[in-house]
Write a protein that holds these residues in place. Sequence first.
Motif, mmCIF file in Angstrom:
data_model
loop_
_atom_site.group_PDB
_atom_site.id
_atom_site.type_symbol
_atom_site.label_atom_id
_atom_site.label_comp_id
_atom_site.label_asym_id
_atom_site.label_seq_id
_atom_site.Cartn_x
_atom_site.Cartn_y
_atom_site.Cartn_z
ATOM 1 N N THR A 47 1.087 -1.353 -0.154
ATOM 2 C CA THR A 47 -0.214 -0.069 -0.015
ATOM 3 C C THR A 47 1.240 1.229 0.449
ATOM 4 N N LEU A 48 1.674 0.989 0.305
ATOM 5 C CA LEU A 48 2.609 2.324 1.289
ATOM 6 C C LEU A 48 3.450 2.491 -0.808
ATOM 7 N N ILE A 49 4.393 1.597 -0.979
ATOM 8 C CA ILE A 49 4.643 1.195 -2.252
ATOM 9 C C ILE A 49 3.679 2.249 -3.637
ATOM 10 N N LYS A 221 11.628 18.647 8.168
ATOM 11 C CA LYS A 221 11.395 17.393 8.207
ATOM 12 C C LYS A 221 9.837 17.454 7.942
ATOM 13 N N PRO A 222 9.070 18.130 8.198
ATOM 14 C CA PRO A 222 7.413 18.736 7.892
ATOM 15 C C PRO A 222 7.276 18.598 6.502
ATOM 16 N N PHE A 223 8.504 18.825 5.620
ATOM 17 C CA PHE A 223 8.115 20.148 3.910
ATOM 18 C C PHE A 223 8.667 18.555 3.388
ATOM 19 N N GLN A 224 9.475 17.887 3.597
ATOM 20 C CA GLN A 224 9.750 16.624 2.899
ATOM 21 C C GLN A 224 9.766 15.292 3.483
ATOM 22 N N GLN A 225 9.395 15.138 4.355
ATOM 23 C CA GLN A 225 10.036 13.665 5.180
ATOM 24 C C GLN A 225 8.849 12.728 5.325
ATOM 25 N N ILE A 226 7.869 12.103 5.101
ATOM 26 C CA ILE A 226 6.700 10.753 6.239
ATOM 27 C C ILE A 226 7.375 10.095 6.999
ATOM 28 N N ALA A 227 6.388 9.448 7.796
ATOM 29 C CA ALA A 227 7.460 9.100 8.978
ATOM 30 C C ALA A 227 6.466 7.414 9.010
ATOM 31 N N VAL A 228 6.582 6.159 8.851
ATOM 32 C CA VAL A 228 5.333 5.144 8.563
ATOM 33 C C VAL A 228 5.740 4.147 9.782
ATOM 34 N N GLU A 229 4.558 4.093 9.981
ATOM 35 C CA GLU A 229 5.190 3.261 11.182
ATOM 36 C C GLU A 229 4.763 1.370 10.438
ATOM 37 N N PHE A 230 5.498 0.169 10.914
ATOM 38 C CA PHE A 230 4.968 -0.467 10.198
ATOM 39 C C PHE A 230 3.593 -0.955 10.327
ATOM 40 N N ILE A 247 -1.921 11.676 12.833
ATOM 41 C CA ILE A 247 -1.289 12.548 11.874
ATOM 42 C C ILE A 247 -2.566 11.591 10.688
ATOM 43 N N GLY A 248 -2.653 10.320 10.834
ATOM 44 C CA GLY A 248 -3.143 9.271 9.976
ATOM 45 C C GLY A 248 -3.077 7.971 10.551
ATOM 46 N N ASN A 249 -3.794 7.376 8.905
ATOM 47 C CA ASN A 249 -2.453 5.809 8.495
ATOM 48 C C ASN A 249 -2.856 5.519 7.164
ATOM 49 N N ILE A 250 -2.070 5.225 6.638
ATOM 50 C CA ILE A 250 -2.116 5.419 5.143
ATOM 51 C C ILE A 250 -2.782 3.602 4.201
ATOM 52 N N THR A 254 -4.509 8.369 1.679
ATOM 53 C CA THR A 254 -4.211 8.425 0.797
ATOM 54 C C THR A 254 -2.741 8.920 1.300
ATOM 55 N N ILE A 255 -1.853 9.548 0.570
ATOM 56 C CA ILE A 255 -0.835 10.076 1.537
ATOM 57 C C ILE A 255 -0.979 11.874 1.688
ATOM 58 N N GLU A 256 -1.561 11.838 -0.175
ATOM 59 C CA GLU A 256 -1.951 12.941 -0.536
ATOM 60 C C GLU A 256 -2.847 13.587 0.995
ATOM 61 N N GLU A 257 -3.627 13.120 0.964
ATOM 62 C CA GLU A 257 -4.259 13.816 2.536
ATOM 63 C C GLU A 257 -4.234 13.699 3.802
ATOM 64 N N ILE A 258 -2.857 12.862 3.910
ATOM 65 C CA ILE A 258 -2.438 13.248 5.491
ATOM 66 C C ILE A 258 -1.789 14.094 5.260
ATOM 67 N N TRP A 259 -0.478 13.740 4.179
ATOM 68 C CA TRP A 259 0.150 14.811 3.725
ATOM 69 C C TRP A 259 0.026 16.560 3.900
ATOM 70 N N ASN A 260 -1.095 16.544 3.548
ATOM 71 C CA ASN A 260 -1.652 17.700 3.249
ATOM 72 C C ASN A 260 -3.715 18.475 4.310
ATOM 73 N N ASN A 261 -3.286 17.275 5.200
ATOM 74 C CA ASN A 261 -4.340 17.547 6.996
ATOM 75 C C ASN A 261 -4.168 18.534 6.686
ATOM 76 N N SER A 262 -4.368 18.761 7.516
ATOM 77 C CA SER A 262 -4.896 20.363 8.742
ATOM 78 C C SER A 262 -3.860 20.335 10.062
ATOM 79 N N VAL A 263 -3.634 18.860 10.197
ATOM 80 C CA VAL A 263 -2.097 19.017 11.368
ATOM 81 C C VAL A 263 -1.149 18.844 10.318
ATOM 82 N N MET A 264 -1.105 18.577 9.699
ATOM 83 C CA MET A 264 0.625 18.658 8.850
ATOM 84 C C MET A 264 1.318 19.792 8.508
#
Length: 326
Positions: A47-49, A221-230, A247-250, A254-264
Motif C-alpha cells: 500500500t505504501l509503495i 522534516k515536515p516539508f520533506q519526510q513522511i514517517a510510517v510505522e510498520f 497524523i493518520g494511517n496510510i 492516501t498519502i496526499e490526504e495525510i500530507w496535506n491535512n490540517s495537522v501537517m
Amino acid sequence: MYNRFPSIVEYQPYSICNANCAYCPVGSLNRIEKTKGEPISENVLKTLINRTKGKNIKKVNPHYNCEPLLAKNLTDQIRLWKIAHPNVVIDISTNGVFLTIDKVLELEDAGLDILELHYMGISKDYHENAMQTKFDKVKSNIEKVLELKRSKNLNMKMYIFSHRLKGASLNQWYEFGKEWKSKGADFVLGPLWNRAGWYGEDFEKKRKGFLKSIDPSPCSKPFQQIAVEFDGEVSLCSLDYSHKVKIGNIMDNTIEEIWNNSVMRKYQEGQNDINKLKKLDLCNDCIRGGRYYLDENKLTKLVNKEFTNKYSEFFYKKYLDVLDRV
C-alpha cells in the motif's frame, strides 16, 4: 511554497530494535512495552509503495525506530522499492550486530545505495555504555564488510555515524575517524539530540557542546519526510515516541490526504514562525543538530581534516583541544 507530496519516505521495516542505547529510548520502550518483533506486513508495504507510484520520491529510509536487519525480508522490500522507483536512493542505518558478508551481498544485489553504520567505538567501554551492544562483535562485523567493499568493489556507499557525547574529546573522534577512513569508511560525527524533549534534564548529563539559542529551531522534516510505522500509522517524525501528534494511517487515507491535512499544515506553517513553533508539541522542545554551534557539518569537517605532515597535525590537534570546550 509547500510540497504537495513528501520527497523522502522513512518507514519501519521491523517493529523493534535490539540495541538499548543510552541516548535513544526506542530499545528501552520496546522492552518496557514488550513489543513483539515483526516485519511490516506485505499489505502495508505494498500500500505504501503503490501510493507513492508516479511521485517524485528521492529517498527511502527503511530504518525508522528499529534495527532494519532484523527484517528477514529486507532485501525483498528494497527490490520492491527499486521496481516502483528505479532512481530512488535507498539508505538504511544499522547498529551492525547482525551485519554479515552474506547480508551485505544480498543488499548490494537488491539495490541498496547507502549503508550507515551506527557505531560509537571510541573504546570498548564507551561504545558498550552508549549502545549496549558488543563492541568486539560490531567492530569485527564492520571491518569485514569494509574489506568486502574494497575486494568486491561494491557500489554501495558505507559510512560510520557517531554522536558526540560526554566522555570523548574531539581529538579522540579525530583519531577514530582517521582509523576508519584508512579502512575504507567515511565518517560523520553529529551532536546529541534531546529526542524532542524526551530525556528532560537528563539530556544535560549526556550531551556535549554549546547551543546557539534556547529557542526551537525550524526543521525541514515536515516539508520533506513522511514517517510510517510498520502498521501504517503515520507519525510527525521518528522522535514522537509516545504518539502525541495524530497524523493518520496510510491504510485509511492516501498519502496526499495525510500530507496535506490540517495537522501537517499546522506543523509546516509553524516552521516559518517562531511564535507558532514555540507552541507546537515536540518541535517546541526539540534539540537537533542545527541548534548547536558545532553542528553535524562542522563536527564532521573538524574530525575529517587531513594533513601531509605531522607538524601541521600537531598544531591542529591543539586547536581541537580548544574547540572541545565549545
